[in-house]
Write an enzyme that holds these catalytic residues in place. Structure first.
Site, mmCIF file in Angstrom:
data_model
loop_
_atom_site.group_PDB
_atom_site.id
_atom_site.type_symbol
_atom_site.label_atom_id
_atom_site.label_comp_id
_atom_site.label_asym_id
_atom_site.label_seq_id
_atom_site.Cartn_x
_atom_site.Cartn_y
_atom_site.Cartn_z
ATOM 1 C CE1 TYR A 165 -4.307 -16.665 -31.036
ATOM 2 C CE2 TYR A 165 -6.224 -15.230 -30.817
ATOM 3 C CZ TYR A 165 -5.472 -16.125 -31.556
ATOM 4 O OH TYR A 165 -5.878 -16.466 -32.822
ATOM 5 C CB THR A 220 1.320 -20.552 -37.605
ATOM 6 O OG1 THR A 220 1.344 -20.161 -36.241
ATOM 7 C CG2 THR A 220 -0.098 -20.823 -38.043
ATOM 8 C CB ILE A 238 8.426 -16.982 -29.614
ATOM 9 C CG1 ILE A 238 7.853 -16.849 -31.041
ATOM 10 C CG2 ILE A 238 7.671 -16.067 -28.652
ATOM 11 C CD1 ILE A 238 6.385 -17.175 -31.170
ATOM 12 N N GLY A 297 3.074 -20.919 -25.310
ATOM 13 C CA GLY A 297 3.191 -22.185 -26.046
ATOM 14 C C GLY A 297 1.865 -22.917 -26.103
ATOM 15 N NE ARG A 333 14.751 -23.731 -32.967
ATOM 16 C CZ ARG A 333 13.471 -23.839 -33.276
ATOM 17 N NH1 ARG A 333 12.652 -24.470 -32.463
ATOM 18 N NH2 ARG A 333 13.027 -23.310 -34.378
ATOM 19 C CB CYS A 393 5.114 -18.088 -38.417
ATOM 20 S SG CYS A 393 4.346 -18.390 -36.818
ATOM 21 C CG HIS A 417 1.852 -26.184 -36.650
ATOM 22 N ND1 HIS A 417 2.112 -27.373 -36.017
ATOM 23 C CD2 HIS A 417 2.256 -25.216 -35.797
ATOM 24 C CE1 HIS A 417 2.653 -27.137 -34.832
ATOM 25 N NE2 HIS A 417 2.756 -25.826 -34.677
HETATM 26 P P1 NAD Z 1 9.042 -23.583 -31.713
HETATM 27 O O1 NAD Z 1 8.265 -24.818 -31.922
HETATM 28 O O2 NAD Z 1 10.052 -23.153 -32.700
HETATM 29 O O3 NAD Z 1 9.760 -23.657 -30.276
HETATM 30 C C1 NAD Z 1 9.436 -24.539 -29.262
HETATM 31 C C2 NAD Z 1 10.729 -25.047 -28.642
HETATM 32 O O4 NAD Z 1 10.431 -25.860 -27.519
HETATM 33 C C3 NAD Z 1 11.565 -25.884 -29.613
HETATM 34 O O5 NAD Z 1 12.847 -25.301 -29.790
HETATM 35 C C4 NAD Z 1 11.617 -27.238 -28.910
HETATM 36 O O6 NAD Z 1 12.850 -27.916 -29.143
HETATM 37 C C5 NAD Z 1 11.438 -26.814 -27.451
HETATM 38 N N1 NAD Z 1 11.171 -27.928 -26.540
HETATM 39 C C6 NAD Z 1 10.780 -29.204 -26.817
HETATM 40 N N2 NAD Z 1 10.727 -29.928 -25.685
HETATM 41 C C7 NAD Z 1 11.080 -29.110 -24.659
HETATM 42 C C8 NAD Z 1 11.224 -29.307 -23.246
HETATM 43 N N3 NAD Z 1 10.945 -30.480 -22.664
HETATM 44 N N4 NAD Z 1 11.623 -28.261 -22.495
HETATM 45 C C9 NAD Z 1 11.884 -27.062 -23.073
HETATM 46 N N5 NAD Z 1 11.767 -26.830 -24.405
HETATM 47 C C10 NAD Z 1 11.370 -27.845 -25.193
HETATM 48 O O7 NAD Z 1 7.985 -22.447 -31.498
HETATM 49 P P2 NAD Z 1 8.018 -20.839 -31.560
HETATM 50 O O8 NAD Z 1 7.713 -20.394 -32.937
HETATM 51 O O9 NAD Z 1 9.208 -20.280 -30.853
HETATM 52 O O10 NAD Z 1 6.709 -20.614 -30.674
HETATM 53 C C11 NAD Z 1 6.699 -21.005 -29.308
HETATM 54 C C12 NAD Z 1 5.366 -21.594 -28.912
HETATM 55 O O11 NAD Z 1 4.383 -20.557 -28.915
HETATM 56 C C13 NAD Z 1 4.790 -22.665 -29.825
HETATM 57 O O12 NAD Z 1 4.103 -23.631 -29.028
HETATM 58 C C14 NAD Z 1 3.804 -21.927 -30.695
HETATM 59 O O13 NAD Z 1 2.783 -22.765 -31.189
HETATM 60 C C15 NAD Z 1 3.263 -20.936 -29.707
HETATM 61 N N6 NAD Z 1 2.709 -19.686 -30.264
HETATM 62 C C16 NAD Z 1 1.658 -19.149 -29.589
HETATM 63 C C17 NAD Z 1 1.145 -17.945 -29.989
HETATM 64 C C18 NAD Z 1 0.021 -17.344 -29.216
HETATM 65 O O14 NAD Z 1 -0.519 -16.326 -29.647
HETATM 66 N N7 NAD Z 1 -0.335 -17.908 -28.052
HETATM 67 C C19 NAD Z 1 1.675 -17.268 -31.093
HETATM 68 C C20 NAD Z 1 2.775 -17.827 -31.753
HETATM 69 C C21 NAD Z 1 3.300 -19.045 -31.309
#
Ligand code: NAD
Ligand code: ZN
Length: 341
Positions: free
Chosen positions: A287, A40, A175, A263, A200, A38, A43
């Site tokens: 969440y 996470t 996601i 996000g 992607r 993931c 990170h």
């Molecule tokens: P990820 O980091 O793989 O995907 C984020 C994407 O955003 C990347 O592909 C990145 O290139 C893109 N990005 C960067 N700049 C951008 C822009 N200006 N415009 C559009 N896209 C842009 O993350 P993921 O695993 O797919 O998760 C998505 C988000 O959700 C992350 O921020 C993650 O931390 C968060 N998350 C939240 C929860 C929750 O419960 N709220 C759970 C899981 C993940």
């Protein structure tokens, strides 16, 4: 047993031996078969500010997995030894107001598997039995291993009615791409996905996006014009955690639009609130997954033809876990699955 753990307060992750976890009367012990990596975990691997503040060391990480029930506590009902399960990674308290009302995804005392308590990157994982989710036979292991992030996508995407609507998804991470597949599956019209990563974006196209837009080289407004969208998007799913992406979303939402935010931005971020106010936008924070409505809906969507298999772009034996983490780091992957069997 083997575990992948954070054992030093520095970048990296290490395979270390650990004793099998203890089993309480209401717990289930899962023999792990496959895990997925993931964001996470990445990170924690990179040991960023958030991880330094959050992760106790040593800590076995990981929370995306499938396995089989190895043992059960005396009080457990409704599961069987050998049964295939995945599990909800948020462990809730059961006694706060929201838990008691059945809104367990809103528990204020949530603990994360592989974040606040030992995780699934291990031969055996112990969780409360109510967190285990049985997997029907027609769902393969690889797909069952990514139900956790698919659940984030489902919880976000199904927050608002998408039928016949024009949907903007900012962020084509795993996601965001799965959210595009859900929006297509349930009957949205135009599904526009933005990112700055072409690998992607092509996965988003493959999974059902009408248009996948690299916002570093193409204008979102011109894409909207091309699609004949005069008024703006009806639903926005923020899945990048990047403030500029959210600001752009606020610009192109129609009046009365609905926005779900998954996000996680790295820090406080300013937005033009007049966009929210004068457009009458509805914004919902997301969440985790709803317990357990999101899980039932995920299974139903898979069984009614939503195909997630293109999402899994890389598979490694767990011995090669570092290759898995490096692949995720490269940005040129969908989900990466590690095999523990
Ligand atoms: P990820 O980091 O793989 O995907 C984020 C994407 O955003 C990347 O592909 C990145 O290139 C893109 N990005 C960067 N700049 C951008 C822009 N200006 N415009 C559009 N896209 C842009 O993350 P993921 O695993 O797919 O998760 C998505 C988000 O959700 C992350 O921020 C993650 O931390 C968060 N998350 C939240 C929860 C929750 O419960 N709220 C759970 C899981 C993940
Ligand atoms: Zn609670």
């Amino acid at each position: 047993m083997r575990t992948l753990a954070k054992t030093k307060r520095e970048p990296g992750i290490w395979m270390v031996d650990a004793p099998k976890p203890a089993l309480g009367p209401n717990d289930v012990m899962i023999r792990i078969r496959k895990t997925a990596i993931c964001g996470t975990d990445m990170h924690i691997y990179h040991w960023d500010d958030w991880s330094q503040k959050t992760i106790p060391v040593p800590m076995t990480v990981g929370h995306e997995y499938v396995g089989t029930v190895e043992a059960m506590g005396d009080e457990v009902r409704g599961l069987a030894i050998g049964q295939r399960v995945s599990g909800e990674g948020h462990i809730v308290c059961g006694h706060c107001r929201n838990c008691r009302a059945g809104r367990r995804h809103l528990c204020r005392n949530t603990q994360g598997v592989g974040v606040n308590r030992p995780g699934a990157f291990a031969d055996y994982l112990v969780i409360p039995a109510e967190n285990a989710f049985p997997i029907p036979d027609d769902i393969p292991d690889d797909i069952a291993a990514i139900l956790d992030p698919f659940g984030n996508a489902a919880h976000t995407a199904l927050s608002f009615d998408l039928v016949g609507e024009d949907v903007l998804i900012t962020g084509a991470g795993p996601i965001g791409v799965m959210a595009a597949a859900i929006a297509r599956h349930v009957g949205a019209r135009h599904i526009v996905v933005t990112d700055v990563n072409d690998y992607r974006l092509s996965l988003a196209r493959q999974m059902g996006a009408s248009r996948a837009v690299n916002v570093s080289s193409e204008s979102l407004e011109s894409v909207m014009k091309e699609l004949g969208m005069v008024e703006g998007f009806d639903v926005g799913l923020e899945m990048s955690g990047v403030p500029t992406a959210f600001r752009q979303m606020l610009e192109v939402m129609n009046h009365g639009g609905k926005v779900a935010m998954l996000g996680i931005p790295p820090s406080e971020a300013a937005v033009d609130w007049t966009k929210v106010i004068f457009k009458g936008l509805v914004i919902k924070g997301i969440y985790g997954r709803e317990m357990y409505e999101t899980w039932y809906k995920m299974i139903a969507m898979l069984q009614s033809g939503l195909d997630l298999s293109p999402m899994i772009t890389h598979r490694f034996d767990v011995k090669e876990y570092l290759k898995g983490f490096e692949t995720m780091s490269s940005g040129k992957s969908g989900k990466v699955v590690l095999d523990w069997s």
